[in-house]
Write a protein that holds these residues in place. Sequence first.
Motif, PDB file in Angstrom:
ATOM      1  N   GLY A   1      70.402  15.759  18.714  1.00 19.67           N
ATOM      2  CA  GLY A   1      71.302  15.895  19.579  1.00 19.67           C
ATOM      3  C   GLY A   1      70.733  15.435  21.250  1.00 19.67           C
ATOM      4  N   ALA A   2      70.242  14.381  21.393  1.00 19.80           N
ATOM      5  CA  ALA A   2      69.826  14.287  23.066  1.00 19.80           C
ATOM      6  C   ALA A   2      70.697  12.288  23.072  1.00 19.80           C
ATOM      7  N   VAL A   3      69.915  11.724  21.392  1.00 24.09           N
ATOM      8  CA  VAL A   3      70.092  10.630  21.629  1.00 24.09           C
ATOM      9  C   VAL A   3      71.308  10.390  21.964  1.00 24.09           C
ATOM     10  N   GLY A   4      72.161   9.877  22.526  1.00 27.89           N
ATOM     11  CA  GLY A   4      73.738   9.290  22.661  1.00 27.89           C
ATOM     12  C   GLY A   4      74.231   7.754  21.930  1.00 27.89           C
ATOM     13  N   SER A   5      74.975   7.311  22.496  1.00 27.14           N
ATOM     14  CA  SER A   5      75.484   5.747  22.512  1.00 27.14           C
ATOM     15  C   SER A   5      74.302   4.665  23.038  1.00 27.14           C
ATOM     16  N   ARG A   6      74.077   5.840  24.427  1.00 25.58           N
ATOM     17  CA  ARG A   6      73.807   4.341  25.341  1.00 25.58           C
ATOM     18  C   ARG A   6      72.413   4.566  24.810  1.00 25.58           C
ATOM     19  N   LEU A   7      71.016   5.327  24.999  1.00 21.47           N
ATOM     20  CA  LEU A   7      69.758   5.314  24.404  1.00 21.47           C
ATOM     21  C   LEU A   7      69.420   4.967  23.522  1.00 21.47           C
ATOM     22  N   GLY A   8      70.877   5.065  22.439  1.00 20.82           N
ATOM     23  CA  GLY A   8      70.658   5.301  20.859  1.00 20.82           C
ATOM     24  C   GLY A   8      70.828   3.956  20.651  1.00 20.82           C
ATOM     25  N   ARG A   9      72.097   2.137  21.689  1.00 19.59           N
ATOM     26  CA  ARG A   9      71.641   1.535  21.421  1.00 19.59           C
ATOM     27  C   ARG A   9      70.724   0.260  21.962  1.00 19.59           C
ATOM     28  N   CYS A  10      70.405   0.762  23.063  1.00 15.92           N
ATOM     29  CA  CYS A  10      69.243   0.393  23.374  1.00 15.92           C
ATOM     30  C   CYS A  10      67.944   0.465  22.856  1.00 15.92           C
ATOM     31  N   MET A  11      67.882   1.830  22.114  1.00 15.39           N
ATOM     32  CA  MET A  11      66.216   1.373  21.000  1.00 15.39           C
ATOM     33  C   MET A  11      66.812   0.727  20.271  1.00 15.39           C
ATOM     34  N   GLU A  12      67.909   0.397  19.483  1.00 11.39           N
ATOM     35  CA  GLU A  12      68.361  -0.239  18.245  1.00 11.39           C
ATOM     36  C   GLU A  12      68.294  -1.532  18.573  1.00 11.39           C
ATOM     37  N   ARG A  13      68.532  -2.026  20.400  1.00  7.26           N
ATOM     38  CA  ARG A  13      68.224  -2.926  20.590  1.00  7.26           C
ATOM     39  C   ARG A  13      66.485  -3.956  20.792  1.00  7.26           C
ATOM     40  N   SER A  14      66.270  -2.737  21.363  1.00  7.37           N
ATOM     41  CA  SER A  14      64.808  -3.105  21.106  1.00  7.37           C
ATOM     42  C   SER A  14      63.688  -2.831  19.564  1.00  7.37           C
ATOM     43  N   PHE A  15      64.168  -2.383  18.519  1.00  7.55           N
ATOM     44  CA  PHE A  15      63.571  -2.580  17.651  1.00  7.55           C
ATOM     45  C   PHE A  15      63.786  -4.419  17.000  1.00  7.55           C
TER      46      PHE A  15
ATOM     47  N   ALA B   1      68.111   1.962  10.742  1.00 10.96           N
ATOM     48  CA  ALA B   1      68.255   2.190   9.160  1.00 10.96           C
ATOM     49  C   ALA B   1      67.687   0.668   8.758  1.00 10.96           C
ATOM     50  N   ALA B   2      68.630  -0.293   9.963  1.00 10.11           N
ATOM     51  CA  ALA B   2      68.497  -1.837   8.972  1.00 10.11           C
ATOM     52  C   ALA B   2      67.190  -2.716   8.980  1.00 10.11           C
ATOM     53  N   VAL B   3      66.639  -2.200  10.263  1.00  7.73           N
ATOM     54  CA  VAL B   3      65.211  -2.593  10.734  1.00  7.73           C
ATOM     55  C   VAL B   3      64.547  -2.312   9.565  1.00  7.73           C
ATOM     56  N   ASP B   4      64.428  -0.695   9.819  1.00 10.05           N
ATOM     57  CA  ASP B   4      63.339  -0.430   8.168  1.00 10.05           C
ATOM     58  C   ASP B   4      63.739  -0.835   6.794  1.00 10.05           C
ATOM     59  N   ARG B   5      64.625  -1.238   6.727  1.00  9.84           N
ATOM     60  CA  ARG B   5      65.455  -1.744   5.323  1.00  9.84           C
ATOM     61  C   ARG B   5      64.912  -3.105   5.270  1.00  9.84           C
ATOM     62  N   GLU B   6      65.260  -4.478   6.902  1.00  9.80           N
ATOM     63  CA  GLU B   6      64.398  -5.346   6.717  1.00  9.80           C
ATOM     64  C   GLU B   6      63.016  -5.335   6.412  1.00  9.80           C
ATOM     65  N   GLU B   7      61.688  -4.998   7.375  1.00  9.24           N
ATOM     66  CA  GLU B   7      61.317  -4.571   7.373  1.00  9.24           C
ATOM     67  C   GLU B   7      59.731  -4.075   5.901  1.00  9.24           C
ATOM     68  N   ARG B   8      60.561  -3.294   4.752  1.00 12.97           N
ATOM     69  CA  ARG B   8      60.000  -2.971   3.670  1.00 12.97           C
ATOM     70  C   ARG B   8      60.100  -4.472   2.684  1.00 12.97           C
TER      71      ARG B   8
END
Lengths: 273, 452
Positions: free
Chosen positions: B132-146, B444-451
């Motif tokens: 529970g340490a990642v919220g919407s802001r950091l989550g959003r940032c990491m998704e962008r980084s992927f 999840a989408a990035v993971d799937r696309e990579e596979r």
Amino acid sequence: MRLVPTLMPIMFYVTLALYGAASAIVLLRLLRRSRALTVAGRAVFGAGLLAQTLATGALCLHGLHPLRDVAGALHLTTWLLVAAYLATALAWRIDVLGLLVGPLALVLLLSSRLAPRAPPRPLGPHWLALLGKVHLTLVAGGVAAFALAGAVAAAYLLQDRALRRNRPGALYRRTPPLATLDRLGRRLLAIGFPVFTMALVSGVLWVVQLRAPHGLRLEHLVAGGVWLVFAVLLVARWTTGLSARRAALLTVIGFAATVLVLLIYVGRRMVAG
Amino acid sequence: MTFGVVGLSFRTAPLQLRERLAFAAEEVAPALRELCAEPSVAEAMLLSTCNRVEFYLVSEAPSRAEQAVRELFSRQRRVAADELDAGLYCLWGSEALSHIFRVTASLDAMVVGEAQIMGQVKQAVARARECGAVGSRLGRCMERSFAISKRVRTETEIARHPASISSVAVDLAGRIFADLVDLKVLVVGAGEMAELAVTHLVAQGATRIRVANRSVERAQELARRLGGEAVGLETLAQQLEWADMVISSTGSPQPLIDRQLLAQVMRQRRPRSLLLVDIAVPRDVDPKARSLPNLYLFDVDDLEQALAANLQARRREAKVAERIVEGEVEGFDSWLRHQDVVPLIKQLRAQFTAVVIGEAQRAARQLQLDREDQRVALDRLANAIVNKLLHSPTSALKQYAGAANGVPLATATRQLFGLPEPALGEPGDPLAADPLPAEEPTVAAVDREERE
């Protein structure tokens, strides 16, 4: 219908521009990896092909047969070459061949513009005129197949050289593995050789039936030489296990000789006016 | 709220310090819980690899958050403050975003473009989410980084140039043979390098492997590990006829495979190609064999040369990738600032509408306007007043949202009109209110696309 004579030169230049643009895109694709450039290259080649098809259609609507003269035969060769290239690029993901196909298509189209247009004159009975058209169609098909096989063989030799010298060039990562190039080259020759053989046979029959006064000409001899090169190549591959590299070298030589035949043929007619 | 990075990497700290600060998988959750218990830390995640130990933070008070991380390191890892200070870096705002994006895109890696880091970051995000340490802001940032990392991999050739001797050998096989799954691989000698190269080939799908070695026991052991079969070294000529690729790494002082033997083999196997990768020093294969048709021979020097060229190409591509990241940082930063003013504009509008509508209703009662058309006209009047009054401040807030003075303007507006700051995750929070746009990929989408 009245628009057709005006539209035809426009369509010709549009085709020329599109093939030129497609060649530039393929070259750009060589410098920068981009899916968008790959798609754009194929799309522009496709648009060029469509423009050429429309130009040929307009010719037919005007009541002219597209294979009535040398220019028509060169047009058909270009059309078949680009169509075969697009099919190959899509099926084998080998867009890099466009580097040779694009400029070659441009040269063929420009040659068709420079080649003299024969006035519509009867060439004897109807079946003889038909035989002439069959001969020209087969020649166009054979030359297109050999041109594409030549491009594949050139890519093979460049890749082989890069590997042997351990110096990867720009093509290194844009070209399929050597085994794939070899297989594709073999298939193209398997299609091109019978077509070219039939073209030679129909050509001999046509010349004999026309009772041409000039007899055998240089281009006929070189065409026979081309046939011999490819025949030796195919037989050697089947029987003695000729190496893929030597086969590629022979294919390039065969293709160069095919270009020579075209040059002599078109050149003679241009000189004759 | 701003993004931050507090940590150290191979660029700033030696291995001795990095290994003391590294966190094992089971230690991550307690550390993040402890850090998030600090009021100054809104969100956090921990990336602990062999090359870096970094906390990615979202905080309202950067200096206090920094201090919290320092204390955590000292408390949990018993590292002295001066020792820590020598290698620790603290980045905030755009610099932090740029760092996070560069790390995920493997531009800050020891071997630029290596793919491993993406998986490590994904794992770190997943662990932080679990506790529970990642919220919407950091989550959003990491998704962008992927998404940026994927963009870098597709739009540049950074990952197409193999970056190790063994992967160069596999790449060579891929340049010659159409399908590595059907490739027949012969390993001569049971050296470590050969094993590494074959492991790469196995990862690419190769299954037909034979191992020839002087010591049959060692051959059998290696064959078992690679899922292949052991053969005697005395059958070398036969094995050379069978194989498509040979990886040789014996300790023989004399060439084991001479030109004469290879000429004979190549005649037998005509017209099949043979790739020989000789990683033994002294060499196992006679270099004169290079001239034989259909034979491709590479020794250690050739592989080193190819490797150097590949690394140079990666560095060249990294420059293009840096420009991609730069643009993305700007875009994300600007988006964040825009998102900050959206709830403010909503609050402002709600407050004005409530006042004007309330006054209009009071006026309607006093004037005894009961007819429907009269009420509709009054509502229209009220809305028109709100729109006209708010037009200039709304435009100014939107215009300056992405600029440097955007935040002070928003703060001033709040103070002028007495508007409260929305709490993170509440309806007023921009990132809570604004779900991810459909076109932007999730983890999840990035993971799937990579596979795929």
